[in-house]
Scaffold this motif. Sequence first.
Motif, short mmCIF file in Angstrom:
data_model
loop_
_atom_site.label_atom_id
_atom_site.label_comp_id
_atom_site.label_asym_id
_atom_site.label_seq_id
_atom_site.Cartn_x
_atom_site.Cartn_y
_atom_site.Cartn_z
N HIS A 55 0.76 -1.24 0.08
CA HIS A 55 -0.04 0.04 0.00
C HIS A 55 0.93 1.36 0.07
CE1 HIS A 55 0.84 0.97 4.22
NE2 HIS A 55 1.20 -0.12 4.34
N LYS A 56 0.20 2.53 -0.02
CA LYS A 56 0.87 3.80 0.16
C LYS A 56 0.54 4.29 1.14
CE LYS A 56 2.02 4.59 -4.79
NZ LYS A 56 1.43 5.37 -5.91
N GLU A 64 4.89 -2.08 2.75
CA GLU A 64 4.52 -3.48 3.03
C GLU A 64 4.36 -3.48 4.40
OE1 GLU A 64 7.03 -6.55 1.35
OE2 GLU A 64 6.46 -6.28 -0.71
N THR A 65 3.14 -4.10 4.70
CA THR A 65 2.81 -4.21 6.07
C THR A 65 2.27 -5.62 6.37
OG1 THR A 65 1.99 -1.81 6.45
CG2 THR A 65 1.21 -3.39 7.86
N SER A 98 -7.72 0.39 2.34
CA SER A 98 -8.56 -0.12 1.04
C SER A 98 -7.86 -1.30 0.51
CB SER A 98 -8.38 0.97 0.16
OG SER A 98 -9.23 2.03 0.55
N ARG A 99 -6.58 -1.60 0.64
CA ARG A 99 -5.81 -2.74 0.25
C ARG A 99 -6.30 -3.79 1.02
NH1 ARG A 99 -1.62 -1.39 -3.37
NH2 ARG A 99 -2.70 -0.31 -4.91
N PHE A 100 -6.27 -3.79 2.26
CA PHE A 100 -6.89 -4.89 3.32
C PHE A 100 -8.36 -5.36 2.58
CE2 PHE A 100 -8.39 -6.47 7.49
CZ PHE A 100 -7.73 -7.70 7.25
N ARG A 101 -9.15 -4.28 2.69
CA ARG A 101 -10.50 -4.61 2.09
C ARG A 101 -10.63 -5.42 0.74
NH1 ARG A 101 -12.97 0.35 -0.09
NH2 ARG A 101 -11.37 -0.59 -1.61
N ASP A 102 -9.81 -5.15 -0.12
CA ASP A 102 -9.60 -5.75 -1.30
C ASP A 102 -9.11 -7.29 -1.12
OD1 ASP A 102 -10.35 -3.22 -2.32
OD2 ASP A 102 -8.16 -2.59 -3.27
N PHE A 103 -7.94 -7.32 -0.29
CA PHE A 103 -7.65 -8.75 0.24
C PHE A 103 -8.80 -9.54 0.90
CE2 PHE A 103 -6.24 -11.36 3.89
CZ PHE A 103 -5.16 -12.36 3.17
N LEU A 104 -9.48 -9.14 1.63
CA LEU A 104 -10.53 -9.83 2.22
C LEU A 104 -11.45 -10.41 0.92
CD1 LEU A 104 -11.44 -7.93 5.42
CD2 LEU A 104 -10.11 -10.10 5.28
N ILE A 105 -11.77 -9.24 0.22
CA ILE A 105 -12.68 -9.80 -0.88
C ILE A 105 -12.23 -10.70 -1.82
CG2 ILE A 105 -13.88 -8.91 -2.87
CD1 ILE A 105 -14.19 -5.98 -1.24
#
Length: 118
Positions: A55-56, A64-65, A98-105
């Motif tokens: 993410h940014k 990277e987290t 947002s990227r974590f939400r995308d990962f879950l989806i």
Amino acid sequence: KLFDPNNGPLRDTNFVTSSSCETGFLPTNVYQFPEKWHKRRAYTHNPEGMPIIRHKDEHGVEQETTLTIHFGSQWMSLKPDFVEYIVSSMERKDSLASRFRDFLIETSKLMADETFIP
């Protein structure tokens, strides 16, 4: 007044908890649950461990987290500045939230309301 660090009942916290469940509603790492328990099965599909999210940050710097998912109380009281941070993060498609939400989806994972990332 609620979040006043000296006199407010919630002091300077974003997390309100209780002690009436088996984990005491204490923030509990998903890996501390028994392997066959539904919460652990739901979030630990990655054999290398917790997800690493690219993410940014708020300054546009790539990061990277590694996210370690915890469970706790589903009842929380959030400070206004934290709510603003979450809302503004969700408006950016490249943010950690947002990227974590995308990962879950993408991985067909559900996120229970008592799930959080410390």
